[in-house]
Design a protein around this motif. Sequence first.
Motif, PDB file in Angstrom:
ATOM      1  N   PHE A  64     -72.014  57.317 -11.659  1.00 43.45           N
ATOM      2  CA  PHE A  64     -71.708  58.721 -12.287  1.00 43.45           C
ATOM      3  C   PHE A  64     -72.923  59.562 -11.517  1.00 43.45           C
ATOM      4  O   PHE A  64     -74.007  59.070 -11.674  1.00 43.45           O
ATOM      5  CB  PHE A  64     -71.510  59.003 -13.718  1.00 43.45           C
ATOM      6  CG  PHE A  64     -72.538  58.240 -14.445  1.00 43.45           C
ATOM      7  CD1 PHE A  64     -73.906  58.918 -15.003  1.00 43.45           C
ATOM      8  CD2 PHE A  64     -72.543  56.866 -15.131  1.00 43.45           C
ATOM      9  CE1 PHE A  64     -74.880  58.295 -15.510  1.00 43.45           C
ATOM     10  CE2 PHE A  64     -73.429  56.427 -15.672  1.00 43.45           C
ATOM     11  CZ  PHE A  64     -74.589  57.016 -16.052  1.00 43.45           C
ATOM     12  N   GLN A  65     -72.526  60.741 -11.455  1.00 41.64           N
ATOM     13  CA  GLN A  65     -73.823  61.573 -11.169  1.00 41.64           C
ATOM     14  C   GLN A  65     -73.962  62.807 -12.367  1.00 41.64           C
ATOM     15  O   GLN A  65     -74.625  62.465 -13.356  1.00 41.64           O
ATOM     16  CB  GLN A  65     -73.570  62.415  -9.797  1.00 41.64           C
ATOM     17  CG  GLN A  65     -73.702  61.093  -8.694  1.00 41.64           C
ATOM     18  CD  GLN A  65     -73.368  61.792  -7.357  1.00 41.64           C
ATOM     19  OE1 GLN A  65     -73.543  62.810  -6.955  1.00 41.64           O
ATOM     20  NE2 GLN A  65     -73.203  60.947  -6.294  1.00 41.64           N
ATOM     21  N   CYS A  66     -73.276  63.899 -12.279  1.00 41.92           N
ATOM     22  CA  CYS A  66     -73.268  64.856 -13.266  1.00 41.92           C
ATOM     23  C   CYS A  66     -72.711  64.244 -14.792  1.00 41.92           C
ATOM     24  O   CYS A  66     -73.259  64.839 -15.591  1.00 41.92           O
ATOM     25  CB  CYS A  66     -72.678  66.117 -12.727  1.00 41.92           C
ATOM     26  SG  CYS A  66     -70.657  66.159 -13.008  1.00 41.92           S
ATOM     27  N   GLY A  67     -72.073  63.418 -14.451  1.00 39.84           N
ATOM     28  CA  GLY A  67     -71.364  62.922 -15.813  1.00 39.84           C
ATOM     29  C   GLY A  67     -70.138  63.466 -16.248  1.00 39.84           C
ATOM     30  O   GLY A  67     -69.329  62.875 -17.283  1.00 39.84           O
ATOM     31  N   TYR A  68     -69.543  64.544 -15.914  1.00 43.02           N
ATOM     32  CA  TYR A  68     -68.655  65.467 -16.517  1.00 43.02           C
ATOM     33  C   TYR A  68     -67.246  64.519 -16.370  1.00 43.02           C
ATOM     34  O   TYR A  68     -66.549  64.541 -17.370  1.00 43.02           O
ATOM     35  CB  TYR A  68     -68.500  66.599 -15.774  1.00 43.02           C
ATOM     36  CG  TYR A  68     -67.630  67.598 -16.708  1.00 43.02           C
ATOM     37  CD1 TYR A  68     -68.225  68.396 -17.686  1.00 43.02           C
ATOM     38  CD2 TYR A  68     -66.345  67.770 -16.433  1.00 43.02           C
ATOM     39  CE1 TYR A  68     -67.672  69.243 -18.382  1.00 43.02           C
ATOM     40  CE2 TYR A  68     -65.548  68.620 -17.254  1.00 43.02           C
ATOM     41  CZ  TYR A  68     -66.130  69.466 -18.464  1.00 43.02           C
ATOM     42  OH  TYR A  68     -65.414  70.155 -19.047  1.00 43.02           O
ATOM     43  N   CYS A  69     -66.953  63.748 -15.308  1.00 38.74           N
ATOM     44  CA  CYS A  69     -65.859  63.132 -15.311  1.00 38.74           C
ATOM     45  C   CYS A  69     -65.918  61.641 -15.753  1.00 38.74           C
ATOM     46  O   CYS A  69     -64.873  60.799 -15.907  1.00 38.74           O
ATOM     47  CB  CYS A  69     -65.239  63.278 -13.898  1.00 38.74           C
ATOM     48  SG  CYS A  69     -66.045  61.864 -12.770  1.00 38.74           S
ATOM     49  N   THR A  70     -67.158  61.108 -16.222  1.00 37.08           N
ATOM     50  CA  THR A  70     -67.401  59.811 -16.626  1.00 37.08           C
ATOM     51  C   THR A  70     -66.536  59.262 -17.560  1.00 37.08           C
ATOM     52  O   THR A  70     -65.740  58.066 -17.325  1.00 37.08           O
ATOM     53  CB  THR A  70     -68.791  59.605 -16.845  1.00 37.08           C
ATOM     54  OG1 THR A  70     -69.650  60.106 -15.772  1.00 37.08           O
ATOM     55  CG2 THR A  70     -69.203  57.954 -16.967  1.00 37.08           C
ATOM     56  N   SER A  71     -66.294  60.177 -18.500  1.00 42.13           N
ATOM     57  CA  SER A  71     -65.696  59.265 -19.683  1.00 42.13           C
ATOM     58  C   SER A  71     -63.946  59.208 -19.380  1.00 42.13           C
ATOM     59  O   SER A  71     -63.499  58.122 -19.819  1.00 42.13           O
ATOM     60  CB  SER A  71     -65.459  60.197 -21.017  1.00 42.13           C
ATOM     61  OG  SER A  71     -64.976  61.450 -20.804  1.00 42.13           O
ATOM     62  N   GLY A  72     -63.742  60.216 -18.728  1.00 44.23           N
ATOM     63  CA  GLY A  72     -62.162  59.965 -18.154  1.00 44.23           C
ATOM     64  C   GLY A  72     -61.875  58.815 -17.144  1.00 44.23           C
ATOM     65  O   GLY A  72     -61.065  58.122 -16.990  1.00 44.23           O
ATOM     66  N   GLN A  73     -62.992  58.601 -16.056  1.00 42.17           N
ATOM     67  CA  GLN A  73     -63.093  57.711 -15.313  1.00 42.17           C
ATOM     68  C   GLN A  73     -62.992  56.431 -15.935  1.00 42.17           C
ATOM     69  O   GLN A  73     -62.379  55.319 -15.596  1.00 42.17           O
ATOM     70  CB  GLN A  73     -64.394  57.579 -14.268  1.00 42.17           C
ATOM     71  CG  GLN A  73     -64.156  58.898 -13.345  1.00 42.17           C
ATOM     72  CD  GLN A  73     -63.566  58.601 -12.166  1.00 42.17           C
ATOM     73  OE1 GLN A  73     -62.688  57.586 -11.873  1.00 42.17           O
ATOM     74  NE2 GLN A  73     -63.255  59.818 -11.342  1.00 42.17           N
ATOM     75  N   ILE A  74     -64.107  56.119 -17.050  1.00 41.33           N
ATOM     76  CA  ILE A  74     -64.128  54.799 -17.699  1.00 41.33           C
ATOM     77  C   ILE A  74     -62.632  54.429 -18.292  1.00 41.33           C
ATOM     78  O   ILE A  74     -62.032  53.568 -18.539  1.00 41.33           O
ATOM     79  CB  ILE A  74     -65.148  54.920 -18.590  1.00 41.33           C
ATOM     80  CG1 ILE A  74     -66.489  54.817 -17.802  1.00 41.33           C
ATOM     81  CG2 ILE A  74     -65.146  53.749 -19.631  1.00 41.33           C
ATOM     82  CD1 ILE A  74     -67.667  55.176 -18.739  1.00 41.33           C
ATOM     83  N   MET A  75     -62.215  55.462 -18.976  1.00 34.93           N
ATOM     84  CA  MET A  75     -61.004  55.266 -19.847  1.00 34.93           C
ATOM     85  C   MET A  75     -59.835  55.068 -19.015  1.00 34.93           C
ATOM     86  O   MET A  75     -59.088  54.029 -19.218  1.00 34.93           O
ATOM     87  CB  MET A  75     -60.508  56.586 -20.616  1.00 34.93           C
ATOM     88  CG  MET A  75     -61.447  56.902 -21.493  1.00 34.93           C
ATOM     89  SD  MET A  75     -62.153  55.868 -22.976  1.00 34.93           S
ATOM     90  CE  MET A  75     -60.575  55.577 -23.839  1.00 34.93           C
ATOM     91  N   SER A  76     -59.685  55.729 -17.742  1.00 39.28           N
ATOM     92  CA  SER A  76     -58.389  55.419 -16.936  1.00 39.28           C
ATOM     93  C   SER A  76     -58.905  54.034 -16.406  1.00 39.28           C
ATOM     94  O   SER A  76     -57.992  53.176 -15.886  1.00 39.28           O
ATOM     95  CB  SER A  76     -58.493  56.502 -16.052  1.00 39.28           C
ATOM     96  OG  SER A  76     -57.241  56.507 -15.278  1.00 39.28           O
ATOM     97  N   GLY A  77     -60.076  53.683 -15.979  1.00 46.21           N
ATOM     98  CA  GLY A  77     -60.564  52.287 -15.384  1.00 46.21           C
ATOM     99  C   GLY A  77     -60.080  51.252 -16.048  1.00 46.21           C
ATOM    100  O   GLY A  77     -59.683  50.076 -15.809  1.00 46.21           O
TER     101      GLY A  77
END
Length: 184
Positions: free
Chosen positions: A111-124
């Motif tokens: 992750f970089q800025c972290g904004y999408c991270t939670s969605g990326q993890i949940m979808s992953g």
Amino acid sequence: MPPSQGCSGVAEASLLEVVLRINRGDHRLSIDPRATLLDVLREKLNLTGSKKGCGLGQCGACTILMDGNRFKSCLLLAALVERRDIITIEGLADGDRLHPLQSAFIERDAFQCGYCTSGQIMSGIACIAEGHAGSAEEIRVWMSGNLCRCGAYDNTRCRRGRTPACPSRRPHQSSGSASRADYR
């Protein structure tokens, strides 16, 4: 005389009593029947890990798991998900022990800025559970509903699927001192 207005501008008489099962706990709430699950999570339960990105279900920043499947919480009316099992990014850890995919994202700087991270993890998590992590291409297709404006896709794909295309070390890991080029 009209019913009194709450702080949201919604007449108090029109609020709906619901029980939402979030992160293995039941929450009794009075909500506007028009409220999205994302807004209820963030504003009523102070679960701010799911992000409000586009509000149209196109970016995936608000992805949660419901009954084990991934959903974009900005598209769900909270009143319609009563008593369903909902897990947010805050509900993944087991005490102080992170979910393995959360740990993998940290390990690989996914992750970089972290904004999408939670969605990326949940979808992953859902992508892996659905059996769609056999190759980098398969992951790319099944994760296409989650956007990263920073472009950290290569590291997030590696973390989700541990595909053969992934390097065995973090790109900036070195035996000596790191240079600016090591952080690209």
